[in-house]
Design a protein around this motif. Structure first.
Motif, PDB file in Angstrom:
ATOM      1  N   LEU A 247       0.828  -1.203   0.000  1.00  0.00           N
ATOM      2  CA  LEU A 247       0.000   0.000   0.000  1.00  0.00           C
ATOM      3  C   LEU A 247       0.864   1.256   0.000  1.00  0.00           C
ATOM      4  N   MET A 248       1.882   1.297   0.840  1.00  0.00           N
ATOM      5  CA  MET A 248       2.734   2.479   0.921  1.00  0.00           C
ATOM      6  C   MET A 248       3.512   2.708  -0.370  1.00  0.00           C
ATOM      7  N   LEU A 249       4.009   1.626  -0.974  1.00  0.00           N
ATOM      8  CA  LEU A 249       4.723   1.777  -2.239  1.00  0.00           C
ATOM      9  C   LEU A 249       3.778   2.237  -3.354  1.00  0.00           C
ATOM     10  N   ALA A 250       2.545   1.735  -3.325  1.00  0.00           N
ATOM     11  CA  ALA A 250       1.561   2.166  -4.318  1.00  0.00           C
ATOM     12  C   ALA A 250       1.205   3.634  -4.126  1.00  0.00           C
ATOM     13  N   VAL A 251       1.148   4.090  -2.877  1.00  0.00           N
ATOM     14  CA  VAL A 251       0.933   5.510  -2.597  1.00  0.00           C
ATOM     15  C   VAL A 251       2.046   6.346  -3.236  1.00  0.00           C
TER      16      VAL A 251
ATOM     17  N   VAL B 166      -0.442  -0.490 -10.999  1.00  0.00           N
ATOM     18  CA  VAL B 166      -0.747  -0.630  -9.581  1.00  0.00           C
ATOM     19  C   VAL B 166      -1.905  -1.598  -9.348  1.00  0.00           C
ATOM     20  N   SER B 167      -2.906  -1.588 -10.227  1.00  0.00           N
ATOM     21  CA  SER B 167      -4.069  -2.460 -10.012  1.00  0.00           C
ATOM     22  C   SER B 167      -3.692  -3.933 -10.050  1.00  0.00           C
ATOM     23  N   ASP B 168      -2.650  -4.271 -10.827  1.00  0.00           N
ATOM     24  CA  ASP B 168      -2.198  -5.661 -10.878  1.00  0.00           C
ATOM     25  C   ASP B 168      -1.522  -6.108  -9.584  1.00  0.00           C
ATOM     26  N   SER B 169      -1.251  -5.165  -8.693  1.00  0.00           N
ATOM     27  CA  SER B 169      -0.559  -5.490  -7.449  1.00  0.00           C
ATOM     28  C   SER B 169      -1.472  -6.150  -6.423  1.00  0.00           C
ATOM     29  N   PHE B 170      -2.781  -5.903  -6.536  1.00  0.00           N
ATOM     30  CA  PHE B 170      -3.717  -6.358  -5.509  1.00  0.00           C
ATOM     31  C   PHE B 170      -4.589  -7.502  -6.008  1.00  0.00           C
TER      32      PHE B 170
ATOM     33  N   ILE C 189       9.071  15.297  -6.156  1.00  0.00           N
ATOM     34  CA  ILE C 189       7.861  14.526  -6.464  1.00  0.00           C
ATOM     35  C   ILE C 189       8.200  13.391  -7.432  1.00  0.00           C
ATOM     36  N   SER C 190       8.955  13.718  -8.481  1.00  0.00           N
ATOM     37  CA  SER C 190       9.320  12.710  -9.485  1.00  0.00           C
ATOM     38  C   SER C 190      10.223  11.633  -8.901  1.00  0.00           C
ATOM     39  N   LEU C 191      11.172  12.030  -8.068  1.00  0.00           N
ATOM     40  CA  LEU C 191      12.098  11.070  -7.466  1.00  0.00           C
ATOM     41  C   LEU C 191      11.366  10.093  -6.556  1.00  0.00           C
ATOM     42  N   LEU C 192      10.413  10.588  -5.786  1.00  0.00           N
ATOM     43  CA  LEU C 192       9.651   9.711  -4.898  1.00  0.00           C
ATOM     44  C   LEU C 192       8.911   8.636  -5.683  1.00  0.00           C
ATOM     45  N   SER C 193       8.278   9.022  -6.779  1.00  0.00           N
ATOM     46  CA  SER C 193       7.570   8.039  -7.597  1.00  0.00           C
ATOM     47  C   SER C 193       8.524   7.067  -8.267  1.00  0.00           C
TER      48      SER C 193
ATOM     49  N   LEU D 213      10.219   1.418  -8.689  1.00  0.00           N
ATOM     50  CA  LEU D 213      11.295   0.432  -8.751  1.00  0.00           C
ATOM     51  C   LEU D 213      11.194  -0.581  -7.613  1.00  0.00           C
ATOM     52  N   LEU D 214      10.806  -0.116  -6.424  1.00  0.00           N
ATOM     53  CA  LEU D 214      10.676  -1.027  -5.286  1.00  0.00           C
ATOM     54  C   LEU D 214       9.474  -1.955  -5.420  1.00  0.00           C
ATOM     55  N   LEU D 215       8.472  -1.522  -6.166  1.00  0.00           N
ATOM     56  CA  LEU D 215       7.311  -2.398  -6.368  1.00  0.00           C
ATOM     57  C   LEU D 215       7.694  -3.662  -7.125  1.00  0.00           C
ATOM     58  N   GLY D 216       8.683  -3.565  -7.990  1.00  0.00           N
ATOM     59  CA  GLY D 216       9.115  -4.745  -8.735  1.00  0.00           C
ATOM     60  C   GLY D 216       8.146  -5.061  -9.860  1.00  0.00           C
ATOM     61  N   ASN D 217       8.261  -6.251 -10.413  1.00  0.00           N
ATOM     62  CA  ASN D 217       7.368  -6.601 -11.525  1.00  0.00           C
ATOM     63  C   ASN D 217       6.030  -7.097 -10.992  1.00  0.00           C
TER      64      ASN D 217
END
Length: 450
Positions: free
Chosen positions: A254-258, A369-373, A422-426, A431-435
């Protein structure tokens, strides 16, 4: 869980409904943002100075963002438990009705203190409605896709509603900004809000024509089968609410998706809301000039959205998103150099450079992001991620930008650094979300254990 692919005209109909619905929702949201930057300070906070009046008006804009996570929780629950379609019909009616009421609202000169109070209340309701709209629209389009490989492309039609809503809102304000100040402040600003009644009827009819999501129906059938099996096992734990499953089963996701959504939300309110106030108050431009600029840029973004989704499906979502976020870190320096030249051409080019890469990122992030859940908590998961990102970063960005502009008059580098951050945070979050495959497999297990 992937349901039986939709057949016939349903995929196209679902994509169209997602596009039209989110166009209406974002039209309502953008006309409020534009009015907050141009007139609300004078009409609802007249005792404040120009800077503090604008800050107060943008504060009411931010209040709507803080209400959006509540909308994501409420309508995410409805969408995951009762149905995506029912949730989306409710949010559309809420949003359109509230927007019309704002257009009818008396100003401070008529009812005094109650004018800003009622404005804030209506803004909160508007925020709740938007909080439930986006996630459902993305899912209705993506989950109706003919196959998994096209999900990101179909989901992008919900993202297409954002520039379309902005284009429509800019056209409506362009019609009334030509009025003299007296007419504009008296009744002209109300016209775009009242026009929402027409859009509400159109969107309602289109949205009713779409069937329920195949993935949702398949998940409900699977839940029914599990319930029958569980009835023979009295010790089976009760099924938790979707929000509880997201918070307890996948907090890191959730936090990474945010964080992944920040560029698509905060970045756009930087260019489409804050830049209106910046150029009119600190660069000295006429309001019609910046609105013309944003109209041209929004048309560009409209065409970028499906193209970006197509390219991402060819090169890979993760690689595409990473590249767009990386380049976006450097675009504000080009933007402000060109904006400060003050011509319509230079401003359009400057804002256009930033929006080009940011818009491409925004087009793809929803499907990614939707594919994450997992399906059973997907509406709640992506809604909370998007709306928390909006509450924390979206609503505060125009406020922070205004404060920086006031305290560093004549210097744009602090504003450029804000956009880069803002751009760096995203970039880091994506990248941390992975594939998508690894994320889904990892958190599917946690969801089942919740």
């Amino acid at each position: 869980m992937r349901g039986k692919p939709a057949t016939g005209h349903q995929p196209v109909r679902a994509s169209t409904a997602a596009f039209v619905g989110t166009m209406i929702e974002w039209y309502d949201f953008y006309i409020y943002a534009t009015a907050a930057a141009l007139v609300f300070g004078k009409l609802f906070f007249p005792s404040a100075s120009g800077f503090y009046g604008t800050l107060a008006a943008l504060g009411t804009f931010a209040v709507g963002f803080f209400a959006r996570p509540l909308g994501g929780a409420i309508f995410g629950h409805i969408g995951d438990k009762i149905g995506r379609k029912k949730s989306l019909v409710i949010t559309l009616v809420m949003m359109g009705s509230v927007t019309v009421l704002i257009g009818l609202l008396p100003t401070y000169a008529s009812i005094g203190f109650w004018a800003p109070v009622l404005l804030v209340v209506l803004r909160i309701v508007q925020g709740i409605a938007v909080g439930g709209e986006w996630g459902g629209a993305v899912l209705m389009a993506g989950e109706h896709s003919p196959d998994q490989s096209k999900r990101t492309f179909f989901a992008s039609f919900a993202q297409l509603g954002s520039p379309a809503g902005l284009i429509l809102s800019m056209l409506m304000f362009k019609l009334v900004t030509g009025l003299d100040d007296g007419a504009f402040l008296s009744w002209g600003w109300r016209v775009p809000f009242l026009f929402s009644a027409v859009l509400l009827i159109v969107g309602f009819v289109i949205r009713l024509s779409v069937n329920e999501s195949p993935d949702f129906l398949a998940e409900k059938q699977a839940q029914a089968d599990r319930a029958k099996s569980a009835s023979a096992t009295p010790s089976a734990p009760p099924v938790q609410a979707p929000l509880a499953q997201v918070l307890r089963g996948a907090p890191r996701l959730l936090m990474l998706a945010v964080g992944a959504n920040v560029l698509g939300i905060a970045g756009f309110y930087f260019t489409n809301t804050f830049m209106i106030a910046y150029t009119t108050q600190y660069v000295g431009l006429n309001r019609a000039v910046i609105l013309d600029c944003l109209l041209v840029v929004s048309i560009m973004q409209f065409f970028i959205t499906p193209l970006a989704a197509y390219v991402a499906s060819r090169v890979g979502n993760l690689r595409f998103l990473g590249a767009m976020a990386f380049v976006s870190m450097f675009t504000p320096y080009v933007m402000f150099n060109l904006v400060d030249q003050g011509s319509l051409t230079s401003i359009t080019l400057g804002v256009g450079v930033a929006v080009f890469f940011m818009g491409a990122y925004y087009a793809v992030i929803a499907g990614y992001v939707s594919d994450s859940f997992p399906t059973r908590i997907r509406y709640t998961g992506i809604s909370m991620a998007y709306q928390l990102s909006g509450a924390i970063f979206g609503g505060l960005t125009p406020l922070l930008g205004t404060v920086l502009a006031e305290n560093f008059k004549g210097q744009w580098w602090p504003l450029a650094l804000l956009f880069s951050a803002i751009s760096l945070l995203s970039l880091v979050s994506v990248l941390l979300l992975g594939n998508a495959g690894q994320r889904t497999e990892q958190f599917q297990l946690k969801d089942q254990q919740a």
